[in-house]
Design an enzyme around this catalytic site. Sequence first.
Site, PDB file in Angstrom:
ATOM      1  N   HIS A 476       0.829  -1.207   0.000  1.00 34.64           N
ATOM      2  CA  HIS A 476       0.000   0.000   0.000  1.00 34.64           C
ATOM      3  C   HIS A 476       0.867   1.262   0.000  1.00 34.64           C
ATOM      4  O   HIS A 476       0.673   2.156  -0.835  1.00 34.64           O
ATOM      5  CB  HIS A 476      -0.911  -0.029   1.243  1.00 34.64           C
ATOM      6  CG  HIS A 476      -1.798   1.164   1.394  1.00 34.64           C
ATOM      7  ND1 HIS A 476      -3.142   1.140   1.091  1.00 34.64           N
ATOM      8  CD2 HIS A 476      -1.547   2.432   1.815  1.00 34.64           C
ATOM      9  CE1 HIS A 476      -3.672   2.328   1.326  1.00 34.64           C
ATOM     10  NE2 HIS A 476      -2.712   3.131   1.766  1.00 34.64           N
ATOM     11  N   GLU A 477       1.800   1.325   0.926  1.00 38.62           N
ATOM     12  CA  GLU A 477       2.626   2.529   1.026  1.00 38.62           C
ATOM     13  C   GLU A 477       3.527   2.708  -0.197  1.00 38.62           C
ATOM     14  O   GLU A 477       3.792   3.844  -0.617  1.00 38.62           O
ATOM     15  CB  GLU A 477       3.459   2.495   2.311  1.00 38.62           C
ATOM     16  CG  GLU A 477       2.630   2.478   3.591  1.00 38.62           C
ATOM     17  CD  GLU A 477       1.578   3.578   3.663  1.00 38.62           C
ATOM     18  OE1 GLU A 477       1.782   4.662   3.062  1.00 38.62           O
ATOM     19  OE2 GLU A 477       0.541   3.353   4.296  1.00 38.62           O
ATOM     20  N   GLU A 506      -5.759   7.649  -2.810  1.00 42.11           N
ATOM     21  CA  GLU A 506      -5.544   6.261  -2.393  1.00 42.11           C
ATOM     22  C   GLU A 506      -5.634   5.267  -3.555  1.00 42.11           C
ATOM     23  O   GLU A 506      -5.512   4.061  -3.336  1.00 42.11           O
ATOM     24  CB  GLU A 506      -6.566   5.872  -1.313  1.00 42.11           C
ATOM     25  CG  GLU A 506      -6.449   6.645  -0.014  1.00 42.11           C
ATOM     26  CD  GLU A 506      -5.169   6.360   0.754  1.00 42.11           C
ATOM     27  OE1 GLU A 506      -4.570   5.286   0.540  1.00 42.11           O
ATOM     28  OE2 GLU A 506      -4.774   7.215   1.575  1.00 42.11           O
ATOM     29  N   HIS A 608      -6.161  10.265  11.865  1.00 42.38           N
ATOM     30  CA  HIS A 608      -6.421  10.559  10.455  1.00 42.38           C
ATOM     31  C   HIS A 608      -7.188  11.874  10.275  1.00 42.38           C
ATOM     32  O   HIS A 608      -6.882  12.656   9.367  1.00 42.38           O
ATOM     33  CB  HIS A 608      -7.229   9.431   9.818  1.00 42.38           C
ATOM     34  CG  HIS A 608      -6.405   8.290   9.328  1.00 42.38           C
ATOM     35  ND1 HIS A 608      -5.885   7.337  10.180  1.00 42.38           N
ATOM     36  CD2 HIS A 608      -6.003   7.934   8.081  1.00 42.38           C
ATOM     37  CE1 HIS A 608      -5.208   6.452   9.470  1.00 42.38           C
ATOM     38  NE2 HIS A 608      -5.252   6.789   8.204  1.00 42.38           N
ATOM     39  N   ILE A 609      -8.186  12.111  11.131  1.00 47.66           N
ATOM     40  CA  ILE A 609      -9.022  13.300  10.906  1.00 47.66           C
ATOM     41  C   ILE A 609      -8.717  14.463  11.850  1.00 47.66           C
ATOM     42  O   ILE A 609      -9.085  15.599  11.558  1.00 47.66           O
ATOM     43  CB  ILE A 609     -10.532  12.963  10.947  1.00 47.66           C
ATOM     44  CG1 ILE A 609     -10.985  12.580  12.364  1.00 47.66           C
ATOM     45  CG2 ILE A 609     -10.870  11.855   9.961  1.00 47.66           C
ATOM     46  CD1 ILE A 609     -12.507  12.489  12.506  1.00 47.66           C
ATOM     47  N   PHE A 610      -8.034  14.185  12.962  1.00 49.42           N
ATOM     48  CA  PHE A 610      -7.734  15.272  13.896  1.00 49.42           C
ATOM     49  C   PHE A 610      -6.260  15.665  13.913  1.00 49.42           C
ATOM     50  O   PHE A 610      -5.905  16.700  14.480  1.00 49.42           O
ATOM     51  CB  PHE A 610      -8.198  14.902  15.305  1.00 49.42           C
ATOM     52  CG  PHE A 610      -9.686  14.719  15.411  1.00 49.42           C
ATOM     53  CD1 PHE A 610     -10.548  15.759  15.120  1.00 49.42           C
ATOM     54  CD2 PHE A 610     -10.224  13.500  15.771  1.00 49.42           C
ATOM     55  CE1 PHE A 610     -11.926  15.597  15.194  1.00 49.42           C
ATOM     56  CE2 PHE A 610     -11.595  13.309  15.850  1.00 49.42           C
ATOM     57  CZ  PHE A 610     -12.450  14.364  15.555  1.00 49.42           C
ATOM     58  N   ALA A 611      -5.406  14.854  13.305  1.00 49.48           N
ATOM     59  CA  ALA A 611      -3.989  15.208  13.232  1.00 49.48           C
ATOM     60  C   ALA A 611      -3.417  14.798  11.882  1.00 49.48           C
ATOM     61  O   ALA A 611      -2.208  14.615  11.742  1.00 49.48           O
ATOM     62  CB  ALA A 611      -3.218  14.538  14.362  1.00 49.48           C
ATOM     63  N   GLY A 612      -4.270  14.659  10.907  1.00 51.22           N
ATOM     64  CA  GLY A 612      -3.850  14.240   9.572  1.00 51.22           C
ATOM     65  C   GLY A 612      -4.696  14.923   8.513  1.00 51.22           C
ATOM     66  O   GLY A 612      -5.531  15.772   8.823  1.00 51.22           O
ATOM     67  N   TYR A 614      -7.164  13.847   6.583  1.00 56.30           N
ATOM     68  CA  TYR A 614      -8.399  13.179   6.170  1.00 56.30           C
ATOM     69  C   TYR A 614      -9.660  13.791   6.767  1.00 56.30           C
ATOM     70  O   TYR A 614     -10.726  13.182   6.711  1.00 56.30           O
ATOM     71  CB  TYR A 614      -8.333  11.689   6.519  1.00 56.30           C
ATOM     72  CG  TYR A 614      -7.418  10.908   5.612  1.00 56.30           C
ATOM     73  CD1 TYR A 614      -7.890  10.272   4.473  1.00 56.30           C
ATOM     74  CD2 TYR A 614      -6.056  10.828   5.883  1.00 56.30           C
ATOM     75  CE1 TYR A 614      -7.049   9.571   3.634  1.00 56.30           C
ATOM     76  CE2 TYR A 614      -5.193  10.129   5.048  1.00 56.30           C
ATOM     77  CZ  TYR A 614      -5.698   9.502   3.932  1.00 56.30           C
ATOM     78  OH  TYR A 614      -4.856   8.807   3.089  1.00 56.30           O
TER      79      TYR A 614
END
Length: 696
Positions: A476-477, A506, A608-612, A614
């Site tokens: 994936h990465e 993605e 993902h949504i609070f420190a990234g 997304y």
Amino acid sequence: MEDMESSTQINPLLQDFKFPPYDAIKAHHVVPGIHALLSQLENDLVELESKVEPSWSKLVHPLEKIIDRLNVAWGIVCHLNSVKDSPQLRNAFKEVQPEVVKFELRLGQSKSIDGAFKAIRESLGWHNFGDAKKRVVELKIKEATLNGVSLKGDKKEQFNKIQQESEKLSVKFAENVKDATSKFEKLITNKKDIDGLPTTTLGLAAQIAASKGHENATAENGPWILTLDDPSFLSIMQHDKNRSWRGEFYRAHVTRASYGDLDNTNIIDQILKLRLEKAKLLRYNNYAELSMTTKMATIDKAEELLENLRTASWNAAIQDLEDIKNFCKNQLAKEANDFSHWDVYFWSERLRESNYDINEEELRPFFSLPKVMEGLFNLVKMLFGVDIESADGVAPVWNSDVKFYCVKDSSGNPISYFYFDPYSRPSEKQGGAWMVEAVYPRHAKLPIAHIVCNQTPPVGSKPSLMTFQEVNILFHEFGHAFQHMLTKQDESLVSGTQGIEWDAIELPSQFMENWCYERDTLTSMAKHYETGENLPENVYLKLLAARTFRAGPLTLRQLRRAKVDLELHTKYVPGGSESVHDVDKRISKTTETIPLLPEDKFLCGFKHIFAGPYSAGYYSYKWAEVFSVDAFAAFEDAGFDNKKAIKEIGQRFRETILALGGGKAPLKVFVEFRGREPSVKALLRHHGLLPIRSST
């Protein structure tokens, strides 16, 4: 003053380099280095604004230089903060981050630059521009709008305060998750408490114990230290026969960073409040509306996809739970009548072993990291016509475990490089896996990527023996990295992953995951690390048959996260009658087959949504999966035995999806590759949620 000047002159962050000098950069270089860089960039920006003209040479090229210098230097600091955390580095990062944000706002709110881009768009020659140049112009105009370029006075000041505070809160959120994860650990001395845990897990646990003062720790006799880091936590959930231990670790995991000094609950509310205020200042009804301006989907389309997938997955998930419960009852397990989340992990693994005669731990010896990398590199050579060679020693690294590689074209010319940091290091490294750009392609510069995982490290004399899930994560990465490293886009600002709508980002990563199940790829890397024996054919067939095992609940898990994300960024009112955890529990009633625990505070660890990147975009995983699975279907349709066709399709994938970057709209790029728009049927078939494959 002399000391400051001399320190910046030799500061490794400020030197010209081909490869970042990771061996030389220390925490004490960050503050003077970034301050000096920002001062220089401010001078460059002032000069650009004074001479700006609506032309590529007088606008885009000098702007690229400013953006590139900031991205590379600050990117190095951010990267080290993620993989080599220390109190000194944290403090330095926090000290200069507000200044970096201030400069980014200054650049993003430049009226003269925005005016020059708008002048280009309105010029007579606009219609003669190619897709990539048009995308650059439109992207920069949109960025300026979202950066508040049109705001004035108090509104502009408020906007800038919001940006500063939001960045601080996101950093604090991530730090709390990391610290909470590192803080929880259990020293085990009684063998009964580790009954069922695989040798690999025990070896790692003993290794951790030895590093913390228990010098004589061994896999056989302990003592062992178990943690919430993925290699340890997932193994406990799946294999530890001690139910109380599973329960304790599960509860610790879903309550990470939700109490005491590391509690993220209030931070979440502050972040959501600031995002809503920002959206209102920019005249959007909510933050999700703002977010969707940089994506392919609309809120309605995203919600429609999520609900369609939920409906298609629900019955399969209910049946899955019943199957696991019945299996548990048949084994006369005490928990059969009191089934909980930590039992699902454990008993689903036992059911999988029973149904498919597969034990993931017994597969580990066939997936040693060196062999997996060799198989991946062979696949990439066949599909994309590139060679990947070890280049250890060519570039400095930040840890002795880090490997460095060179990617070469068919003529043997270097076209990109990448660092690979594979192993878990809970004391200094953020959890998860990611790819981030180190150097962006521009003029003579070749792209360089960081690929970071947190897989099981080598234990003793054994190499890193991977679970099949870790193999999937690795592929994936690398998919993300290939889009950065194999770009052929000449326009720097939309090359690689830059300028791509986030819900398409993605596609290459999820596309690469599919190759883990393709026969030739799997057999080329699945070789016993000691004997060289190939993975037996019957085991491969079992692995293939088990691919869709628990597809229903695993899909629902992603849908829960995506739905909560959208709800929090559309309808949620910070400080209102519902808390964020109330929202999660309400949505989980239709996305989880077992009610959440009352203490479940999963959102406090949802980086993902609070420190990234997304926020209002977690749905992107499913949105892009529609594209990625349909892209892989092109290879399936050709037949994997048809090597000539596979190579031709692989080359077409490289020349479109990987090469064009953000220089063309993602849907157009996909159609250029596939010849048509994607179909959701391919995704449902892929997960076994359609009874038969559609013939259309």
